[in-house]
Design an enzyme around this catalytic site. Structure first.
Site, PDB file in Angstrom:
ATOM      1  N   LYS A 105     -21.943  12.788 -84.323  1.00 53.04           N
ATOM      2  CA  LYS A 105     -22.397  14.017 -83.656  1.00 53.04           C
ATOM      3  C   LYS A 105     -21.607  15.177 -84.247  1.00 53.04           C
ATOM      4  O   LYS A 105     -20.529  14.968 -84.818  1.00 53.04           O
ATOM      5  CB  LYS A 105     -22.132  13.928 -82.154  1.00 53.04           C
ATOM      6  CG  LYS A 105     -22.929  14.895 -81.320  1.00 53.04           C
ATOM      7  CD  LYS A 105     -24.345  14.422 -81.042  1.00 53.04           C
ATOM      8  CE  LYS A 105     -25.198  15.514 -80.432  1.00 53.04           C
ATOM      9  NZ  LYS A 105     -26.486  15.021 -79.965  1.00 53.04           N
ATOM     10  N   GLY A 131     -30.930  17.895 -85.005  1.00 55.25           N
ATOM     11  CA  GLY A 131     -30.763  19.021 -84.086  1.00 55.25           C
ATOM     12  C   GLY A 131     -30.203  18.585 -82.738  1.00 55.25           C
ATOM     13  O   GLY A 131     -30.069  17.409 -82.447  1.00 55.25           O
ATOM     14  N   ASP A 132     -29.844  19.543 -81.932  1.00 53.02           N
ATOM     15  CA  ASP A 132     -29.441  19.348 -80.532  1.00 53.02           C
ATOM     16  C   ASP A 132     -29.531  20.747 -79.915  1.00 53.02           C
ATOM     17  O   ASP A 132     -30.240  21.617 -80.455  1.00 53.02           O
ATOM     18  CB  ASP A 132     -28.013  18.751 -80.447  1.00 53.02           C
ATOM     19  CG  ASP A 132     -27.642  18.309 -79.026  1.00 53.02           C
ATOM     20  OD1 ASP A 132     -28.091  17.242 -78.606  1.00 53.02           O
ATOM     21  OD2 ASP A 132     -26.916  19.040 -78.326  1.00 53.02           O
ATOM     22  N   ASN A 152     -36.370  22.152 -76.425  1.00 53.90           N
ATOM     23  CA  ASN A 152     -37.150  21.122 -77.111  1.00 53.90           C
ATOM     24  C   ASN A 152     -37.460  19.931 -76.200  1.00 53.90           C
ATOM     25  O   ASN A 152     -38.613  19.494 -76.104  1.00 53.90           O
ATOM     26  CB  ASN A 152     -36.386  20.671 -78.363  1.00 53.90           C
ATOM     27  CG  ASN A 152     -37.074  19.518 -79.051  1.00 53.90           C
ATOM     28  OD1 ASN A 152     -36.674  18.367 -78.882  1.00 53.90           O
ATOM     29  ND2 ASN A 152     -38.138  19.800 -79.788  1.00 53.90           N
ATOM     30  N   SER A 178     -36.035  10.139 -85.464  1.00 52.96           N
ATOM     31  CA  SER A 178     -35.261  10.587 -86.624  1.00 52.96           C
ATOM     32  C   SER A 178     -35.058   9.424 -87.587  1.00 52.96           C
ATOM     33  O   SER A 178     -35.135   9.591 -88.809  1.00 52.96           O
ATOM     34  CB  SER A 178     -33.891  11.106 -86.180  1.00 52.96           C
ATOM     35  OG  SER A 178     -33.990  12.451 -85.768  1.00 52.96           O
TER      36      SER A 178
HETATM   37  P1  NDP Z   1     -32.504  23.399 -76.663  1.00 55.12           P
HETATM   38  O1  NDP Z   1     -31.463  24.256 -77.232  1.00 55.12           O
HETATM   39  O2  NDP Z   1     -33.839  23.333 -77.283  1.00 55.12           O
HETATM   40  O3  NDP Z   1     -32.707  23.729 -75.116  1.00 55.12           O
HETATM   41  C1  NDP Z   1     -31.658  23.640 -74.216  1.00 55.12           C
HETATM   42  C2  NDP Z   1     -32.157  24.096 -72.853  1.00 55.12           C
HETATM   43  O4  NDP Z   1     -31.141  23.842 -71.883  1.00 55.12           O
HETATM   44  C3  NDP Z   1     -32.424  25.584 -72.818  1.00 55.12           C
HETATM   45  O5  NDP Z   1     -33.399  25.861 -71.855  1.00 55.12           O
HETATM   46  C4  NDP Z   1     -31.060  26.140 -72.383  1.00 55.12           C
HETATM   47  O6  NDP Z   1     -31.123  27.406 -71.784  1.00 55.12           O
HETATM   48  C5  NDP Z   1     -30.620  25.088 -71.390  1.00 55.12           C
HETATM   49  N1  NDP Z   1     -29.149  25.039 -71.360  1.00 55.12           N
HETATM   50  C6  NDP Z   1     -28.325  24.840 -72.416  1.00 55.12           C
HETATM   51  N2  NDP Z   1     -27.042  24.902 -72.034  1.00 55.12           N
HETATM   52  C7  NDP Z   1     -27.074  25.132 -70.724  1.00 55.12           C
HETATM   53  C8  NDP Z   1     -26.067  25.294 -69.738  1.00 55.12           C
HETATM   54  N3  NDP Z   1     -24.759  25.228 -70.044  1.00 55.12           N
HETATM   55  N4  NDP Z   1     -26.459  25.509 -68.440  1.00 55.12           N
HETATM   56  C9  NDP Z   1     -27.773  25.566 -68.125  1.00 55.12           C
HETATM   57  N5  NDP Z   1     -28.775  25.426 -69.015  1.00 55.12           N
HETATM   58  C10 NDP Z   1     -28.424  25.210 -70.280  1.00 55.12           C
HETATM   59  O7  NDP Z   1     -31.843  21.919 -76.612  1.00 55.12           O
HETATM   60  P2  NDP Z   1     -32.555  20.521 -76.459  1.00 55.12           P
HETATM   61  O8  NDP Z   1     -33.760  20.627 -75.603  1.00 55.12           O
HETATM   62  O9  NDP Z   1     -32.659  19.926 -77.809  1.00 55.12           O
HETATM   63  O10 NDP Z   1     -31.405  19.695 -75.705  1.00 55.12           O
HETATM   64  C11 NDP Z   1     -31.335  19.603 -74.288  1.00 55.12           C
HETATM   65  C12 NDP Z   1     -30.503  18.382 -73.911  1.00 55.12           C
HETATM   66  O11 NDP Z   1     -31.128  17.208 -74.449  1.00 55.12           O
HETATM   67  C13 NDP Z   1     -29.071  18.360 -74.443  1.00 55.12           C
HETATM   68  O12 NDP Z   1     -28.240  17.712 -73.506  1.00 55.12           O
HETATM   69  C14 NDP Z   1     -29.187  17.514 -75.691  1.00 55.12           C
HETATM   70  O13 NDP Z   1     -27.959  16.911 -76.042  1.00 55.12           O
HETATM   71  C15 NDP Z   1     -30.193  16.471 -75.223  1.00 55.12           C
HETATM   72  N6  NDP Z   1     -30.894  15.766 -76.279  1.00 55.12           N
HETATM   73  C16 NDP Z   1     -31.634  16.432 -77.227  1.00 55.12           C
HETATM   74  C17 NDP Z   1     -32.309  15.714 -78.191  1.00 55.12           C
HETATM   75  C18 NDP Z   1     -33.220  16.367 -79.154  1.00 55.12           C
HETATM   76  O14 NDP Z   1     -33.904  15.643 -79.891  1.00 55.12           O
HETATM   77  N7  NDP Z   1     -33.303  17.684 -79.223  1.00 55.12           N
HETATM   78  C19 NDP Z   1     -32.181  14.257 -78.286  1.00 55.12           C
HETATM   79  C20 NDP Z   1     -31.448  13.656 -77.208  1.00 55.12           C
HETATM   80  C21 NDP Z   1     -30.810  14.403 -76.267  1.00 55.12           C
HETATM   81  P3  NDP Z   1     -30.726  28.737 -72.652  1.00 55.12           P
HETATM   82  O15 NDP Z   1     -31.864  28.928 -73.582  1.00 55.12           O
HETATM   83  O16 NDP Z   1     -30.568  29.785 -71.629  1.00 55.12           O
HETATM   84  O17 NDP Z   1     -29.436  28.395 -73.356  1.00 55.12           O
END
Ligand code: NDP
Length: 448
Positions: A128, A167-168, A242, A379
């Site tokens: 990571k 990504g994340d 995402n 992935s």
């Molecule tokens: P994005 O950046 O696309 O979206 C994140 C979302 O969560 C946004 O709506 C963001 O709001 C909100 N968010 C982020 N940080 C906070 C916070 N501290 N408090 C409240 N809301 C928050 O990320 P992803 O959708 O890719 O990832 C979301 C989760 O899923 C993470 O935990 C990630 O590790 C996990 N994940 C993602 C994968 C992937 O393929 N993308 C795979 C497996 C797990 P704002 O825009 O206001 O920041």
């Protein structure tokens, strides 16, 4: 305290070696708790020091990322990559760009990734990375400059057969594109070194949708196994990135009604069902705040603050924003409102106290490392396609993803049962994920 003194000793050493990293401690403790019946059945793993080794990253890289902003000012961020475990394949795991990123977040995510990747049954180890860079409010030019500087250092440590980032939070298609371009320039090679790439340069169809879709395939299997379904269910999903967007799409397709989404500022509630086309326009195209939604749909409401989303009455909750977003109070609200299933789209979104409340109240609970493994699984399918110089259709990838998620549910459920913990999918996922990595480490000897 852990009941087994050997495991407690491992945990004490983790705390001593990694002070002030509570997220990492939390992730390790949960796995060690699940491994209590395993160490009783497999003393050979104790004598080979498998657990002592699995909690220590093979490599942890921290580096300076300097770049020049649009005003001509020099900015400095910190970049990280943890290469946690390569027993079953090259390191694999996403990059997170968020101001909250520090060593403890990267280690917790990298540690979880070992077991998640193992659960997919694909040959990928755990890694990571990320940075404390905040993409919010930055111009495309600033994002590009940061990504190029970040990759200039990261490129020394990764490779298609060594370590393949993705990504994340804060890293989507735009950022992957900039980083891929820089890697290619530096190395003069076109290789599958990052996943989540654009479709015109080696990306896989269905990768964008994979984590959200996979979450719903897993949840659907968990529901069916317990005589329930998405059909007619009210669904609350946190986040609007995402994972959340494509979870909402699939949950709707499976017959659920998604009534709420959020971002880090607040949440929207649309009792008639969220209009996803509007959300995609706001978040994916315009990159604006979720609060804009109510301008298009005046019947919906917007509320400032994140945790209130869990007070909305629902049958199924899919937390898909960030770690520790559901605490004991929010978990209790969900239970009191009749929520019967929670599956984690985000990594570690429920605190240990919240998980305990779900378990005590018979809520079906799908933990992140199983429920959100669809992203990394796809992935790995992108890596296969890159190696073959070939692309599968959307339907082919989606069908493989669905099979993987169903298998993850079944393997976790069977492992829980085999170790006397029927229905505990947290323990099941930890044990099933651990066993394969442990066997590989055992076979490869101590100094591998
Ligand atoms: P994005 O950046 O696309 O979206 C994140 C979302 O969560 C946004 O709506 C963001 O709001 C909100 N968010 C982020 N940080 C906070 C916070 N501290 N408090 C409240 N809301 C928050 O990320 P992803 O959708 O890719 O990832 C979301 C989760 O899923 C993470 O935990 C990630 O590790 C996990 N994940 C993602 C994968 C992937 O393929 N993308 C795979 C497996 C797990 P704002 O825009 O206001 O920041």
């Amino acid at each position: 305290m852990l009941a087994n003194p050997y495991l407690q000793g491992v945990f004490d050493a983790v705390i001593k070696r990694n002070p002030a990293e509570p997220e990492f401690h939390q992730a390790v403790k949960e796995v060690l708790e699940s491994l209590e019946p395993v160490v009783q059945k497999h003393p050979e793993y104790v004598s080979a020091g498998i657990i002592d080794r699995i909690v220590e990253p093979e490599r942890f890289i921290s580096f300076r990322v300097s770049w020049v902003d649009d005003a001509g000012k020099v900015q400095v961020n910190r970049g990280f990559r943890v290469q946690f475990n390569s027993a079953i394949g090259p390191y694999k795991g996403g990059l997170r760009f968020h101001p909250s990123v520090y060593s403890g977040i990267i280690k917790f995510l990298g540690f979880e990734q070992i077991f998640k990747n193992s659960l997919t049954d694909l040959p990928i180890g755990g890694g990571k990375g990320g940075s404390d860079f905040d993409p919010k409010g930055k111009s495309d030019n600033e994002i590009m400059k940061f990504c190029q500087s970040f990759m200039t250092e990261l490129s020394k440590h990764i490779g298609a057969d060594t370590d393949v980032p993705a990504g994340d939070i804060g890293v989507g298609g735009r950022e992957i594109g900039f980083m891929y371009g820089q890697y290619k320039r530096l190395r003069n090679e076109f290789t599958g070194v990052l996943t989540g790439k654009g479709l015109t340069y080696g990306g896989s169809l269905a990768r964008t949708e994979a984590t959200g879709y996979g979450l719903c395939y897993y949840t659907d299997e968990m529901l069916k196994d317990n005589g329930k379904s998405f059909k007619g269910a009210t669904v609350v999903i946190s986040g609007s990135g995402n994972v959340a967007i494509y979870a909402a799409q699939k949950a709707t397709e499976l017959g659920g009604k998604v009534v709420a989404l959020s971002d880090s500022s607040g949440y929207i509630h649309d009792p008639q069902g969220i209009n996803l086309a509007t959300v995609q326009q706001i978040k994916e195209v315009e990159r604006k705040r979720i609060s804009e939604y109510v301008n298009y749909h005046p019947n919906a409401t917007y509320t400032e603050g994140c945790s209130g989303i869990w007070s909305i009455k629902c049958d199924i909750a899919l937390p898909s924003a960030t770690q520790n977003e559901i605490d004991a109070k929010s978990a209790q609200m969900l239970v009191d409102n009749g929520c019967f299933a929670v599956a984690e789209g985000a990594n570690m979104p429920s605190t240990p106290e919240a998980v305990e409340i779900f378990h005590k109240n018979g809520v079906l609970f799908g933990p992140a490392k199983a429920a959100n493994a669809g992203g990394v699984a796809t992935s790995a399918l992108e890596m296969s396609q890159n190696s073959m110089r070939y692309s599968w259709t959307f339907e082919e990838v989606d069908a493989k993803l669905k099979n993987i998620m169903i298998n993850i549910y079944r393997e976790s459920s069977e492992a829980a049962q085999a170790y006397g913990l029927k229905g505990n999918l947290v323990a099941g996922a930890n044990i099933a994920g651990f066993m394969k990595v442990a066997q590989a480490m055992y076979s490869q000897g101590v100094a591998y």
